[in-house]
Motif scaffolding. Sequence first.
Motif, mmCIF file in Angstrom:
data_model
loop_
_atom_site.group_PDB
_atom_site.id
_atom_site.type_symbol
_atom_site.label_atom_id
_atom_site.label_comp_id
_atom_site.label_asym_id
_atom_site.label_seq_id
_atom_site.Cartn_x
_atom_site.Cartn_y
_atom_site.Cartn_z
ATOM 1 N N MET A 27 53.999 -30.818 -107.744
ATOM 2 C CA MET A 27 53.565 -29.678 -106.956
ATOM 3 C C MET A 27 54.714 -29.184 -106.116
ATOM 4 S SD MET A 27 50.145 -31.608 -105.963
ATOM 5 C CE MET A 27 51.246 -33.006 -105.844
ATOM 6 N N PRO A 28 55.344 -28.062 -106.464
ATOM 7 C CA PRO A 28 56.536 -27.595 -105.768
ATOM 8 C C PRO A 28 56.282 -27.277 -104.308
ATOM 9 C CG PRO A 28 55.665 -25.909 -107.228
ATOM 10 C CD PRO A 28 54.913 -27.163 -107.530
ATOM 11 N N GLU A 29 57.309 -27.527 -103.471
ATOM 12 C CA GLU A 29 57.213 -27.246 -102.049
ATOM 13 C C GLU A 29 57.519 -25.784 -101.749
ATOM 14 O OE1 GLU A 29 56.319 -28.940 -99.419
ATOM 15 O OE2 GLU A 29 55.787 -30.700 -100.572
ATOM 16 N N SER A 30 58.326 -25.142 -102.595
ATOM 17 C CA SER A 30 58.752 -23.775 -102.306
ATOM 18 C C SER A 30 57.721 -22.764 -102.775
ATOM 19 C CB SER A 30 60.082 -23.484 -103.017
ATOM 20 O OG SER A 30 61.061 -24.426 -102.631
ATOM 21 N N PRO A 31 57.638 -21.607 -102.092
ATOM 22 C CA PRO A 31 56.743 -20.555 -102.556
ATOM 23 C C PRO A 31 57.230 -19.985 -103.876
ATOM 24 C CG PRO A 31 58.133 -19.744 -100.782
ATOM 25 C CD PRO A 31 58.373 -21.222 -100.875
ATOM 26 N N GLY A 32 56.316 -19.488 -104.686
ATOM 27 C CA GLY A 32 56.741 -18.935 -105.961
ATOM 28 C C GLY A 32 55.579 -18.391 -106.761
ATOM 29 N N ARG A 33 55.813 -18.155 -108.047
ATOM 30 C CA ARG A 33 54.796 -17.630 -108.951
ATOM 31 C C ARG A 33 54.174 -18.787 -109.710
ATOM 32 N NH1 ARG A 33 54.287 -17.066 -114.062
ATOM 33 N NH2 ARG A 33 56.424 -17.792 -114.426
ATOM 34 N N PHE A 34 52.856 -18.840 -109.701
ATOM 35 C CA PHE A 34 52.131 -19.903 -110.375
ATOM 36 C C PHE A 34 51.409 -19.349 -111.597
ATOM 37 C CE2 PHE A 34 52.643 -21.241 -106.052
ATOM 38 C CZ PHE A 34 52.753 -22.614 -106.089
ATOM 39 N N GLU A 35 51.513 -20.046 -112.705
ATOM 40 C CA GLU A 35 50.709 -19.723 -113.885
ATOM 41 C C GLU A 35 49.630 -20.785 -114.001
ATOM 42 O OE1 GLU A 35 51.087 -19.436 -118.749
ATOM 43 O OE2 GLU A 35 52.893 -19.227 -117.508
ATOM 44 N N ARG A 36 48.348 -20.360 -114.005
ATOM 45 C CA ARG A 36 47.248 -21.314 -113.934
ATOM 46 C C ARG A 36 46.239 -21.100 -115.061
ATOM 47 N NH1 ARG A 36 47.133 -24.052 -109.202
ATOM 48 N NH2 ARG A 36 48.459 -23.326 -107.502
ATOM 49 N N TYR A 85 48.558 -28.815 -90.907
ATOM 50 C CA TYR A 85 49.277 -28.475 -92.135
ATOM 51 C C TYR A 85 48.505 -27.379 -92.844
ATOM 52 C CZ TYR A 85 51.449 -28.814 -96.746
ATOM 53 O OH TYR A 85 52.098 -28.511 -97.921
ATOM 54 N N PHE A 86 49.193 -26.282 -93.158
ATOM 55 C CA PHE A 86 48.589 -25.148 -93.860
ATOM 56 C C PHE A 86 49.402 -24.854 -95.110
ATOM 57 C CE2 PHE A 86 49.130 -20.702 -94.970
ATOM 58 C CZ PHE A 86 47.821 -20.286 -95.186
ATOM 59 N N ARG A 87 48.707 -24.514 -96.192
ATOM 60 C CA ARG A 87 49.412 -24.111 -97.417
ATOM 61 C C ARG A 87 48.593 -23.083 -98.185
ATOM 62 N NH1 ARG A 87 53.621 -26.423 -100.019
ATOM 63 N NH2 ARG A 87 54.012 -25.638 -102.120
ATOM 64 N N ASP A 88 49.214 -21.987 -98.542
ATOM 65 C CA ASP A 88 48.620 -20.996 -99.422
ATOM 66 C C ASP A 88 48.694 -21.560 -100.838
ATOM 67 O OD1 ASP A 88 48.390 -18.847 -101.298
ATOM 68 O OD2 ASP A 88 48.839 -17.407 -99.716
ATOM 69 N N LEU A 89 47.560 -21.810 -101.461
ATOM 70 C CA LEU A 89 47.549 -22.498 -102.752
ATOM 71 C C LEU A 89 47.886 -21.603 -103.936
ATOM 72 C CD1 LEU A 89 44.500 -24.857 -102.171
ATOM 73 C CD2 LEU A 89 46.903 -25.524 -102.389
ATOM 74 N N HIS A 90 47.955 -20.295 -103.715
ATOM 75 C CA HIS A 90 48.359 -19.397 -104.788
ATOM 76 C C HIS A 90 49.838 -19.075 -104.731
ATOM 77 C CE1 HIS A 90 44.236 -17.556 -106.132
ATOM 78 N NE2 HIS A 90 44.445 -18.773 -106.588
ATOM 79 N N ASN A 91 50.354 -18.783 -103.539
ATOM 80 C CA ASN A 91 51.733 -18.320 -103.416
ATOM 81 C C ASN A 91 52.703 -19.392 -102.945
ATOM 82 O OD1 ASN A 91 51.009 -15.648 -104.152
ATOM 83 N ND2 ASN A 91 50.215 -15.338 -102.087
ATOM 84 N N GLY A 92 52.175 -20.490 -102.392
ATOM 85 C CA GLY A 92 53.045 -21.594 -102.023
ATOM 86 C C GLY A 92 53.535 -21.676 -100.596
ATOM 87 N N PRO A 93 53.578 -20.582 -99.790
ATOM 88 C CA PRO A 93 54.082 -20.715 -98.416
ATOM 89 C C PRO A 93 53.259 -21.712 -97.610
ATOM 90 C CG PRO A 93 53.922 -18.406 -99.021
ATOM 91 C CD PRO A 93 53.251 -19.183 -100.111
ATOM 92 N N TRP A 94 53.928 -22.468 -96.758
ATOM 93 C CA TRP A 94 53.237 -23.458 -95.946
ATOM 94 C C TRP A 94 53.920 -23.559 -94.596
ATOM 95 C CZ3 TRP A 94 55.563 -27.891 -94.004
ATOM 96 C CH2 TRP A 94 56.837 -28.193 -94.522
ATOM 97 N N PHE A 95 53.212 -24.165 -93.656
ATOM 98 C CA PHE A 95 53.833 -24.524 -92.388
ATOM 99 C C PHE A 95 53.162 -25.771 -91.842
ATOM 100 C CE2 PHE A 95 50.406 -21.750 -90.746
ATOM 101 C CZ PHE A 95 49.884 -22.549 -89.743
ATOM 102 N N GLY A 96 53.872 -26.478 -91.006
ATOM 103 C CA GLY A 96 53.333 -27.656 -90.355
ATOM 104 C C GLY A 96 53.606 -27.614 -88.870
#
Length: 316
Positions: A27-36, A85-96
Amino acid sequence: RLVAALLLGPLGIAAGVGLAAAVRGLMPESPGRFERQSGYRLVEPLLDYEVAQRMELRVPFLKHRVMALVEEAVRRTRATRVSVYFRDLHNGPWFGINEKELFIPASLLKVPILLAYLKQAESNPGLLAQPLAYTADMSVPEPNVRPSQAIEAGTPYPVEELLERMIVYSDNRAAAALVRAIDPAALNRTFSDLGLAIPEVRDADDLITVKAYATFFRILFNATYLSPEMSEQALDWLAKVEFARGLAAGVPFGVTVAHKFGERRLETSVQVHDCGIVYCPRSPYLLCVMSRGTDFEPLVRTTADISRLIYGEICP
């Protein structure tokens, strides 16, 4: 036995660089494009991923607002420490926020027990029908938040029903029966597969971080540890958790929240945690809040306030 370490006594989980390294490939830490893969209600199996060049600008702004709320709670003595801890599960951005702070996971540990059983059931479907019973020698403490339902001592229940009760009602009796019956190696594998140290008794104040625990929900949403079908089953139970005063209290009625609540009362302090996935129609996101203070109710309200703030920004 291990049940004492998991449910009654302190349990140590080393959750630092080793965890980050282990899950980076899943599960990548960086934001990006996900194919699901589509076709599921609660999971979105990850098929491919492409790293993006920029993080969405709203995430640093959101962190600033949540930080202000956390600082206000501490200033007003509603909490002594809060981690988010917050994470956008589609685009990847997160913060803690205070994401390296260590807490006692308490009932949050029922999720890895669930994962361990479902992982075994993938190759042994008959396991879920196996009857197990809670007996008097498996003494467990009464939690501060008591379940509305609890299994009867001496009555056999199928493993599948015990798993459901352990999650939905946070039934310590169901958890005790499950932990006693499981092969310790299978439970240990759930931790080691994710880069977590094998559970061991250690300092009660040195256990797990909010970011490390969030990994369990990320692997369920992405279906990168269990099959999509088993991940969907786990999240379906987590979406039925009866405790609705933390994360769930901060979102509108009808919004699905697949989460696990945990609490531990010590001599001079209380810890309250709630972690899970909020299925915002625009983009599902992962939110974990762990907190420490002197009173249970202000900690629960602080968790709900954080959830409400984030939902209002992400899903207006």
